[in-house]
Design a protein around this motif. Structure first.
Motif, PDB file in Angstrom:
ATOM      1  N   LYS A  81      16.628  17.834  80.001  1.00 25.13           N
ATOM      2  CA  LYS A  81      17.177  17.037  78.898  1.00 25.13           C
ATOM      3  C   LYS A  81      17.493  17.907  77.687  1.00 25.13           C
ATOM      4  O   LYS A  81      18.588  17.825  77.116  1.00 25.13           O
ATOM      5  N   TRP A  82      16.570  18.752  77.279  1.00 23.17           N
ATOM      6  CA  TRP A  82      16.767  19.542  76.068  1.00 23.17           C
ATOM      7  C   TRP A  82      17.789  20.655  76.259  1.00 23.17           C
ATOM      8  O   TRP A  82      18.564  20.966  75.343  1.00 23.17           O
ATOM      9  N   THR A  83      17.813  21.269  77.440  1.00 24.01           N
ATOM     10  CA  THR A  83      18.793  22.335  77.653  1.00 24.01           C
ATOM     11  C   THR A  83      20.212  21.776  77.787  1.00 24.01           C
ATOM     12  O   THR A  83      21.179  22.450  77.400  1.00 24.01           O
ATOM     13  N   LEU A  84      20.361  20.574  78.291  1.00 27.48           N
ATOM     14  CA  LEU A  84      21.683  19.945  78.334  1.00 27.48           C
ATOM     15  C   LEU A  84      22.218  19.714  76.924  1.00 27.48           C
ATOM     16  O   LEU A  84      23.406  19.949  76.643  1.00 27.48           O
ATOM     17  N   LEU A  85      21.363  19.244  76.018  1.00 22.95           N
ATOM     18  CA  LEU A  85      21.797  19.020  74.636  1.00 22.95           C
ATOM     19  C   LEU A  85      22.156  20.339  73.951  1.00 22.95           C
ATOM     20  O   LEU A  85      23.152  20.430  73.215  1.00 22.95           O
ATOM     21  N   ALA A  86      21.374  21.384  74.207  1.00 20.37           N
ATOM     22  CA  ALA A  86      21.685  22.691  73.625  1.00 20.37           C
ATOM     23  C   ALA A  86      22.992  23.238  74.188  1.00 20.37           C
ATOM     24  O   ALA A  86      23.806  23.827  73.461  1.00 20.37           O
ATOM     25  N   ALA A  87      23.214  23.041  75.494  1.00 20.56           N
ATOM     26  CA  ALA A  87      24.456  23.500  76.121  1.00 20.56           C
ATOM     27  C   ALA A  87      25.661  22.772  75.545  1.00 20.56           C
ATOM     28  O   ALA A  87      26.750  23.354  75.409  1.00 20.56           O
ATOM     29  N   ALA A  88      25.493  21.514  75.198  1.00 14.69           N
ATOM     30  CA  ALA A  88      26.585  20.760  74.588  1.00 14.69           C
ATOM     31  C   ALA A  88      26.998  21.381  73.253  1.00 14.69           C
ATOM     32  O   ALA A  88      28.190  21.503  72.940  1.00 14.69           O
ATOM     33  N   LEU A  89      26.020  21.798  72.452  1.00 15.02           N
ATOM     34  CA  LEU A  89      26.317  22.426  71.158  1.00 15.02           C
ATOM     35  C   LEU A  89      27.073  23.744  71.337  1.00 15.02           C
ATOM     36  O   LEU A  89      28.042  24.029  70.620  1.00 15.02           O
ATOM     37  N   THR A  90      26.637  24.552  72.304  1.00 15.82           N
ATOM     38  CA  THR A  90      27.331  25.824  72.520  1.00 15.82           C
ATOM     39  C   THR A  90      28.718  25.595  73.122  1.00 15.82           C
ATOM     40  O   THR A  90      29.638  26.397  72.900  1.00 15.82           O
ATOM     41  N   GLY A  91      28.884  24.490  73.843  1.00 12.28           N
ATOM     42  CA  GLY A  91      30.210  24.145  74.362  1.00 12.28           C
ATOM     43  C   GLY A  91      31.184  23.829  73.241  1.00 12.28           C
ATOM     44  O   GLY A  91      32.370  24.201  73.297  1.00 12.28           O
ATOM     45  N   ALA A  93      30.965  25.118  70.256  1.00 14.26           N
ATOM     46  CA  ALA A  93      31.246  26.415  69.638  1.00 14.26           C
ATOM     47  C   ALA A  93      32.321  27.169  70.416  1.00 14.26           C
ATOM     48  O   ALA A  93      33.220  27.785  69.819  1.00 14.26           O
ATOM     49  N   ALA A  94      32.258  27.115  71.741  1.00 15.66           N
ATOM     50  CA  ALA A  94      33.266  27.787  72.570  1.00 15.66           C
ATOM     51  C   ALA A  94      34.634  27.140  72.386  1.00 15.66           C
ATOM     52  O   ALA A  94      35.659  27.829  72.371  1.00 15.66           O
ATOM     53  N   THR A  95      34.655  25.833  72.249  1.00 13.96           N
ATOM     54  CA  THR A  95      35.919  25.113  72.097  1.00 13.96           C
ATOM     55  C   THR A  95      36.684  25.584  70.862  1.00 13.96           C
ATOM     56  O   THR A  95      37.918  25.691  70.889  1.00 13.96           O
ATOM     57  N   PHE A  96      35.972  25.890  69.780  1.00 18.60           N
ATOM     58  CA  PHE A  96      36.630  26.257  68.519  1.00 18.60           C
ATOM     59  C   PHE A  96      36.509  27.752  68.200  1.00 18.60           C
ATOM     60  O   PHE A  96      36.800  28.159  67.076  1.00 18.60           O
ATOM     61  N   ALA A  97      36.104  28.576  69.176  1.00 20.09           N
ATOM     62  CA  ALA A  97      35.923  30.008  68.927  1.00 20.09           C
ATOM     63  C   ALA A  97      37.250  30.660  68.515  1.00 20.09           C
ATOM     64  O   ALA A  97      38.235  30.570  69.249  1.00 20.09           O
ATOM     65  N   PRO A  98      37.301  31.346  67.378  1.00 19.21           N
ATOM     66  CA  PRO A  98      38.565  31.937  66.905  1.00 19.21           C
ATOM     67  C   PRO A  98      38.882  33.301  67.514  1.00 19.21           C
ATOM     68  O   PRO A  98      40.030  33.740  67.482  1.00 19.21           O
ATOM     69  N   THR A  99      37.878  33.993  68.034  1.00 15.98           N
ATOM     70  CA  THR A  99      38.096  35.334  68.577  1.00 15.98           C
ATOM     71  C   THR A  99      37.433  35.452  69.948  1.00 15.98           C
ATOM     72  O   THR A  99      36.568  34.646  70.316  1.00 15.98           O
ATOM     73  N   VAL A 104      32.919  34.894  73.799  1.00 15.37           N
ATOM     74  CA  VAL A 104      31.987  35.504  74.755  1.00 15.37           C
ATOM     75  C   VAL A 104      30.547  35.121  74.413  1.00 15.37           C
ATOM     76  O   VAL A 104      29.752  34.755  75.293  1.00 15.37           O
ATOM     77  N   ILE A 105      30.203  35.177  73.124  1.00 15.97           N
ATOM     78  CA  ILE A 105      28.845  34.819  72.699  1.00 15.97           C
ATOM     79  C   ILE A 105      28.551  33.349  72.984  1.00 15.97           C
ATOM     80  O   ILE A 105      27.483  33.001  73.513  1.00 15.97           O
ATOM     81  N   ALA A 106      29.503  32.475  72.641  1.00 17.73           N
ATOM     82  CA  ALA A 106      29.301  31.042  72.872  1.00 17.73           C
ATOM     83  C   ALA A 106      29.158  30.735  74.359  1.00 17.73           C
ATOM     84  O   ALA A 106      28.306  29.937  74.756  1.00 17.73           O
ATOM     85  N   ALA A 170      35.383  21.708  76.114  1.00 17.10           N
ATOM     86  CA  ALA A 170      34.892  20.499  75.444  1.00 17.10           C
ATOM     87  C   ALA A 170      34.415  19.456  76.447  1.00 17.10           C
ATOM     88  O   ALA A 170      33.469  18.704  76.167  1.00 17.10           O
ATOM     89  N   ILE A 171      35.049  19.389  77.610  1.00 19.78           N
ATOM     90  CA  ILE A 171      34.722  18.343  78.593  1.00 19.78           C
ATOM     91  C   ILE A 171      33.263  18.405  79.042  1.00 19.78           C
ATOM     92  O   ILE A 171      32.543  17.399  78.963  1.00 19.78           O
TER      93      ILE A 171
END
Length: 391
Positions: A81-91, A93-99, A104-106, A170-171
């Motif tokens: 449960k908790w890792t899914l929520l954390a993965a959603a946040l990093t997802g 970040a990846a969606t809006f990554a400018p560089t 890569v980090i996200a 984002a999906i």
């Protein structure tokens, strides 16, 4: 106790567990058709863009021991449960990554958090399904994972082509939130009595057969998952569009779905070494075909064959991992998954270097040879393990 009072145990994973594994698989395999587009959009070479995949796989693998220990101590469902929520946040970040660097980090962080899902799902099956029904139950879980793989590789290229490659990240972020809420009512399975963290790790890393199984998983990860990531870029190097390349490699997921049903039917009639031999033969045929000729048709056939590899060979190796040291199952399965995806990172990085030089024939020929050696090694090791002097 009367027969009427006997409560049969589960024979398949709960739907919420399968859905979580689906989302994890979707996120993991969506990158393949996007690599060339990301490289073009962010001004990077193919090898540089491939760090998105290799960093993800490496983080996925390196995080496994941590997740295994935590799942043994805190519980399988709570961890997911908790890792899914954390993965959603990093997802997000990846969606809006400018560089490329931020992307890569996200993605690496996404890999680290999603890394908890599939091995913990496997461990959940090991905790709740008896040994006689475990491989069929794991093939059900793998079918859900394969559906995520097929959906990712088929949709990612299409969405990137017609909308934007960022939508693909984002999906799974949205789906992960839904899965976390879906797991709320799932009870924690009973777990065997645990010793200290240090004792559990020591038991795993000093057990001969644990080391052999995870070593084989590392090579399998490089051969199957690492090079599988490069099938779409290989086609795109010949001028094939991202949508078509993604659809062609989606045959892998279709192959897993089809052949996992076969494994479920055959697992009670064929020994594990024979199942492994069937899957390994599919690996050799797949990469031998690609080495001989690279085209949309051969990629589709090879992807289907690699689906058979995953169902027959990997499910057997995976089942072996869940039973080799039951008192430290979560830790062992996490090591297994960790080395599998560390191998994937190595395979993708090595293959990316050859792909950047357009040496696809050499890459697939090497992979074919390694796949043959791997198959023989797993079959022989399993036969020795199952012998009278097993230890």
């Amino acid at each position: 106790m009367s027969d009427a009072a006997v409560q049969p145990g589960p024979t398949r994973p709960p739907l919420s567990i399968s859905l979580a594994a689906f989302v994890s698989s979707f996120d993991r395999f969506a990158i393949s058709p996007l690599i060339v587009l990301v490289a073009h959009d962010l001004g990077a070479t193919l090898a540089e863009a491939l760090t998105i995949a290799s960093a993800y796989f490496l983080a996925y693998g390196v995080s496994q021991p941590v997740w295994g220990i935590l799942s043994d101590k805190l519980g399988r469902v709570r961890l997911m449960k908790w890792t899914l929520l954390a993965a959603a946040l990093t997802g997000v970040a990846a969606t809006f990554a400018p560089t490329l660097s931020i992307l890569v980090i996200a993605r690496a962080l996404s890999g680290a958090f999603y890394g908890a899902i599939v091995p913990t799902s496997m461990t959940y099956v090991g905790d709740t399904v008896d040994e006689a029904n475990r491989q069929p139950a794991l093939t059900d879980l793998m079918a859900a994972i394969a559906l995520g793989t097929a959906s990712a590789t088929a949709l990612a290229g299409v969405l990137a082509h017609f909308i934007d490659w960022r939508v693909v990240f984002a999906i799974p972020a949205v789906l992960a939130v839904g899965c976390a809420f879906g797991l709320r009512r799932l009870p924690e399975p009973p777990r065997e009595q645990q010793g200290s963290v240090v004792a559990t790790i020591r038991a795993a890393i000093t057990h001969r057969w644990v080391l052999i199984v995870i070593g084989l998983a590392f090579i399998e990860g490089a051969v199957v998952l690492g090079v599988l990531t490069l099938l779409a870029p290989a086609l795109q190097s010949q001028g094939t569009g991202a949508a078509i390349a993604g659809l062609a490699t989606a045959a892998y997921g279709v192959g897993v779905i089809i052949t996992s049903r076969m494994v479920k039917a055959l697992s009670s009639r064929l020994s594990m070494p024979r199942l492994i031999a069937i899957g390994g033969s599919a690996t050799v045929l797949a990469f031998g075909l690609l080495a001989a000729h690279l085209s949309i048709t051969t990629v589709i056939i090879a992807a289907l064959l690699l689906g058979a590899t995953w169902s027959f060979q990997h499910s057997s190796l995976q089942t072996w991992a869940t039973g080799v040291l039951p008192q430290a199952r979560g830790t062992v399965v996490s090591f297994f998954a960790g080395t599998l995806f560390a191998g994937s990172a190595v395979g993708a990085a090595f293959g990316g270097g050859l792909g950047d030089k357009n040496q696809w024939t050499l890459l697939f020929a090497i992979t074919c040879a390694v796949g043959l050696v791997l198959t023989v090694s797993i079959v022989v090791s399993r036969r020795i393990y199952a012998g009278p002097r097993k230890s």
